[in-house]
Design a protein around this motif. Sequence first.
Motif, PDB file in Angstrom:
ATOM      1  N   ARG A  55     -12.146  -5.467  -9.375  1.00 21.34           N
ATOM      2  CA  ARG A  55     -11.759  -5.971  -8.058  1.00 21.34           C
ATOM      3  C   ARG A  55     -12.060  -4.953  -6.963  1.00 21.34           C
ATOM      4  O   ARG A  55     -11.566  -3.822  -6.996  1.00 21.34           O
ATOM      5  CB  ARG A  55     -10.271  -6.322  -8.047  1.00 21.34           C
ATOM      6  CG  ARG A  55      -9.907  -7.521  -8.910  1.00 21.34           C
ATOM      7  CD  ARG A  55      -8.429  -7.840  -8.817  1.00 21.34           C
ATOM      8  NE  ARG A  55      -7.619  -6.793  -9.422  1.00 21.34           N
ATOM      9  CZ  ARG A  55      -7.221  -6.780 -10.685  1.00 21.34           C
ATOM     10  NH1 ARG A  55      -7.561  -7.771 -11.484  1.00 21.34           N
ATOM     11  NH2 ARG A  55      -6.482  -5.794 -11.153  1.00 21.34           N
TER      12      ARG A  55
ATOM     13  N   ARG B 216       6.399  -8.877 -10.119  1.00 23.19           N
ATOM     14  CA  ARG B 216       5.050  -9.058 -10.658  1.00 23.19           C
ATOM     15  C   ARG B 216       4.851  -8.128 -11.850  1.00 23.19           C
ATOM     16  O   ARG B 216       5.460  -7.060 -11.933  1.00 23.19           O
ATOM     17  CB  ARG B 216       3.980  -8.798  -9.604  1.00 23.19           C
ATOM     18  CG  ARG B 216       3.869  -7.359  -9.135  1.00 23.19           C
ATOM     19  CD  ARG B 216       2.795  -7.234  -8.073  1.00 23.19           C
ATOM     20  NE  ARG B 216       2.577  -5.845  -7.674  1.00 23.19           N
ATOM     21  CZ  ARG B 216       1.774  -5.478  -6.690  1.00 23.19           C
ATOM     22  NH1 ARG B 216       1.121  -6.392  -5.996  1.00 23.19           N
ATOM     23  NH2 ARG B 216       1.617  -4.196  -6.390  1.00 23.19           N
TER      24      ARG B 216
ATOM     25  N   LYS C  91       2.944  -5.604 -14.481  1.00 21.22           N
ATOM     26  CA  LYS C  91       1.964  -4.505 -14.507  1.00 21.22           C
ATOM     27  C   LYS C  91       1.762  -4.161 -15.978  1.00 21.22           C
ATOM     28  O   LYS C  91       2.578  -3.485 -16.598  1.00 21.22           O
ATOM     29  CB  LYS C  91       2.477  -3.298 -13.719  1.00 21.22           C
ATOM     30  CG  LYS C  91       1.409  -2.273 -13.409  1.00 21.22           C
ATOM     31  CD  LYS C  91       1.953  -1.215 -12.475  1.00 21.22           C
ATOM     32  CE  LYS C  91       0.895  -0.198 -12.099  1.00 21.22           C
ATOM     33  NZ  LYS C  91      -0.193  -0.770 -11.295  1.00 21.22           N
TER      34      LYS C  91
ATOM     35  N   SER D  52      -9.098  -0.607 -14.514  1.00 18.16           N
ATOM     36  CA  SER D  52      -7.963  -1.338 -13.968  1.00 18.16           C
ATOM     37  C   SER D  52      -7.080  -0.459 -13.091  1.00 18.16           C
ATOM     38  O   SER D  52      -6.572  -0.896 -12.059  1.00 18.16           O
ATOM     39  CB  SER D  52      -7.138  -1.936 -15.116  1.00 18.16           C
ATOM     40  OG  SER D  52      -6.091  -2.723 -14.622  1.00 18.16           O
ATOM     41  N   LYS D  53      -6.907   0.791 -13.503  1.00 20.75           N
ATOM     42  CA  LYS D  53      -6.060   1.712 -12.733  1.00 20.75           C
ATOM     43  C   LYS D  53      -6.698   2.103 -11.406  1.00 20.75           C
ATOM     44  O   LYS D  53      -5.999   2.509 -10.474  1.00 20.75           O
ATOM     45  CB  LYS D  53      -5.778   2.976 -13.551  1.00 20.75           C
ATOM     46  CG  LYS D  53      -4.829   2.755 -14.717  1.00 20.75           C
ATOM     47  CD  LYS D  53      -4.660   4.026 -15.525  1.00 20.75           C
ATOM     48  CE  LYS D  53      -3.755   3.797 -16.736  1.00 20.75           C
ATOM     49  NZ  LYS D  53      -3.642   5.010 -17.579  1.00 20.75           N
TER      50      LYS D  53
ATOM     51  N   ARG E 299      -8.607  -2.519  -7.098  1.00 29.08           N
ATOM     52  CA  ARG E 299      -7.591  -3.081  -6.215  1.00 29.08           C
ATOM     53  C   ARG E 299      -6.641  -4.009  -6.971  1.00 29.08           C
ATOM     54  O   ARG E 299      -6.962  -4.502  -8.035  1.00 29.08           O
ATOM     55  CB  ARG E 299      -8.252  -3.838  -5.053  1.00 29.08           C
ATOM     56  CG  ARG E 299      -8.955  -2.903  -4.092  1.00 29.08           C
ATOM     57  CD  ARG E 299      -9.574  -3.639  -2.935  1.00 29.08           C
ATOM     58  NE  ARG E 299     -10.194  -2.696  -2.018  1.00 29.08           N
ATOM     59  CZ  ARG E 299      -9.606  -2.177  -0.958  1.00 29.08           C
ATOM     60  NH1 ARG E 299      -8.365  -2.516  -0.672  1.00 29.08           N
ATOM     61  NH2 ARG E 299     -10.238  -1.322  -0.175  1.00 29.08           N
ATOM     62  N   SER E 300      -5.486  -4.279  -6.353  1.00 27.10           N
ATOM     63  CA  SER E 300      -4.467  -5.133  -6.964  1.00 27.10           C
ATOM     64  C   SER E 300      -4.975  -6.560  -7.104  1.00 27.10           C
ATOM     65  O   SER E 300      -5.791  -7.032  -6.312  1.00 27.10           O
ATOM     66  CB  SER E 300      -3.194  -5.118  -6.116  1.00 27.10           C
ATOM     67  OG  SER E 300      -2.299  -6.113  -6.544  1.00 27.10           O
TER      68      SER E 300
ATOM     69  N   GLU F 268       8.034  -4.167  -9.961  1.00 29.26           N
ATOM     70  CA  GLU F 268       6.911  -4.253 -10.899  1.00 29.26           C
ATOM     71  C   GLU F 268       7.442  -4.059 -12.310  1.00 29.26           C
ATOM     72  O   GLU F 268       8.076  -3.046 -12.609  1.00 29.26           O
ATOM     73  CB  GLU F 268       5.849  -3.193 -10.580  1.00 29.26           C
ATOM     74  CG  GLU F 268       5.074  -3.483  -9.305  1.00 29.26           C
ATOM     75  CD  GLU F 268       3.888  -2.559  -9.124  1.00 29.26           C
ATOM     76  OE1 GLU F 268       3.885  -1.470  -9.751  1.00 29.26           O
ATOM     77  OE2 GLU F 268       2.968  -2.907  -8.367  1.00 29.26           O
TER      78      GLU F 268
END
Length: 681
Positions: free
Chosen positions: A355, A629, A631, A655-656, A659-660, A674
Amino acid sequence: MVFEKPSRWSTVVLAYKTLGVVFGGLVTSPLYVYPSMPLKSPTEEDYLGICSIMIWTLTLIGVVKYASIALKADDQGEGGTFALYSLLCKNMNLGIRSSKSSDSNVILYEGTRRQSRLAKFFEGSVVARRVLIFIAMLGMCMMIGDGVLTPAISVLSAMEGVRAPFPSFHQSLVEAVSAVILILLFLLQKFGTSRVSFLFSPIMGAWTLTTPLIGIYSIVHYYPMIFKSLSPHYIFIFFWRNGSEGWRLLGSIVLCITGSEALFADLGHFNRSSIQVAFIFAIYPSLVLTYAGQTAYLIKHPDDFADGFYKFIPRAVYWPMFVISTLAAIVASQSLISACFSVVKQSVTLDYFPRVKVVHTSSSKEGEVYSPEVNYILMILCVAVILIFGNGQEIGNAFGVVVCMVMVITTTLLTLVMIIIWRTPPILISLFFTTFFVLESVYVSAVLTKLPQGGWIPFAISLILAFIMFGWYYGRQRKLEFELMHKVDESRLRELLSDPNVHRVPGLCFFYTNIQGGVTPVLGHYIKNTKSIQDVIVFTTLQYLLVPKVHPQERILVSKLGIEGAYSCVIQYGYNDDLDLRGDDFAKQVSARLFTVARSPSPRSDEHDLEAHTWAEEDAKITDVVHVRGKTRFDVGEKTGWFDRVMLRFYEVLSKNCRSALPGLSLPLSQLIEVGMVYEV
């Protein structure tokens, strides 16, 4: 949503704008085609053969393949190799899952009619599906490699013109000036394609008009019979005379069609008719006359090929043409830069790329996008290619590899579209595939000989990008498979909430999930460990639609789940919508809809349930709101296979650092929770 057919005048205006964005790389190819050819004592027959090859290549690949056929194979207005792959996925049950699809929540599949044998073969063969994914990824990676090399070779070739009148102008200075120009070009990208095209189109209009005029002058002045090269028999004479050396020269001749893929990939920034009008009535005639003029000059001056563009310009207009050439070369870079933004946006939407931020720069065109991360990575790579290599011929060798590979991939995917989706008659499919696959394969065989002389550059770039794409795709697929296998459906949710050990506390909880028809296993993890949940739970899913803006009344859709205090909420947003929910305003909007829904009768709710719903809603309006949400990460243990260990750990790194998954909601940090969960593999 109904789209009005554009008027003729708007099509002409849009066609004019395409000059500054779509065709820059293609129409400026005369700057570097002849200079990249390692000719040895060329004769008149050699030049006539080369000219014939270039004109027929432009005609077959440019006019027939791209302008007439490929532009019809769009995926909701988007073009390029990845759009072809997406189109195939939507018409075959390939099990390609994506949480971001606007019209399917599990797999991209729209096929309802009787399928072809080839479609059934792909559905039943894991190997075939993986090969198809690999081809699509390779095409996208090569396109990004093209976006690195086009700006480098275009600007560098144009700046070389200053050394003809000033031989003391050192090569390193040419490279430094070229790098500065490219940096400024990339800094302009944030203003969007429309504004950039408004600035760039007059420049490309001047180039498209002046170069064929000089070509006509050269034809009349040096070799009026140049158009006899339209006869294909000069091609046979060329290969008969030069043999394997002529075959190797194809690796440089193919540069005459560079930028043709942008004609298809930039489709999302404009439309089909505007691109077709601009190419057939402006770009194609301009290129034919320019190459014919260059060839006419070189027939009389056979040893000037190393500077084949600037030498054929009359002295009286040398400096004006140098200025136009330099500006045009800068603009030429835009076509592939815009194409890179488009293909990255497509792959991010389908969850095939990490992302990155994608900004829509137009209120009317969904495909007009800009990505800051992609923009600056391209800028760094372009400048590095110029400063490290600096040799236009080496960059040209690398460029040829990219051009040929993308063309072959597009031909392969187009053939599949013809068979599976269009149901084209077999004789026409055979004619298309045989003609273009053979033609482009010959070019590929020639450019592969240049791998040691710079051709390895795009392969290195593509290999790195392909590894990133596959690592992300593999991790996302494994994650989605786990979530679908362990999702909390309605019966499981009822069981969790009816547990006497789970306390219902006053408040409104928004629980974000990317699975419609269920909730991610994070919910069960959360309830199991906290032993509590709010009175009113709203399972919230974000849904992206291919429209500029969603009507306010349709933006938030709330429905009952048949369980006390549990609701489903879908937030629909278009590419120009602001998703800045600002916590309290969003909670008030949803609360108002919840109150309306709670009071409406339901087949599964009796009067007592309705009263409980209403009281719970009233209570939620005056108490705390929380946004929850998940994580998640993978637990890659020693028992996991080596392939999973490598790919899933690489996915965790990606992934880290990306972006979210929740795009720009601006949720209040004081209300955000989270919940971490480890997925065991």
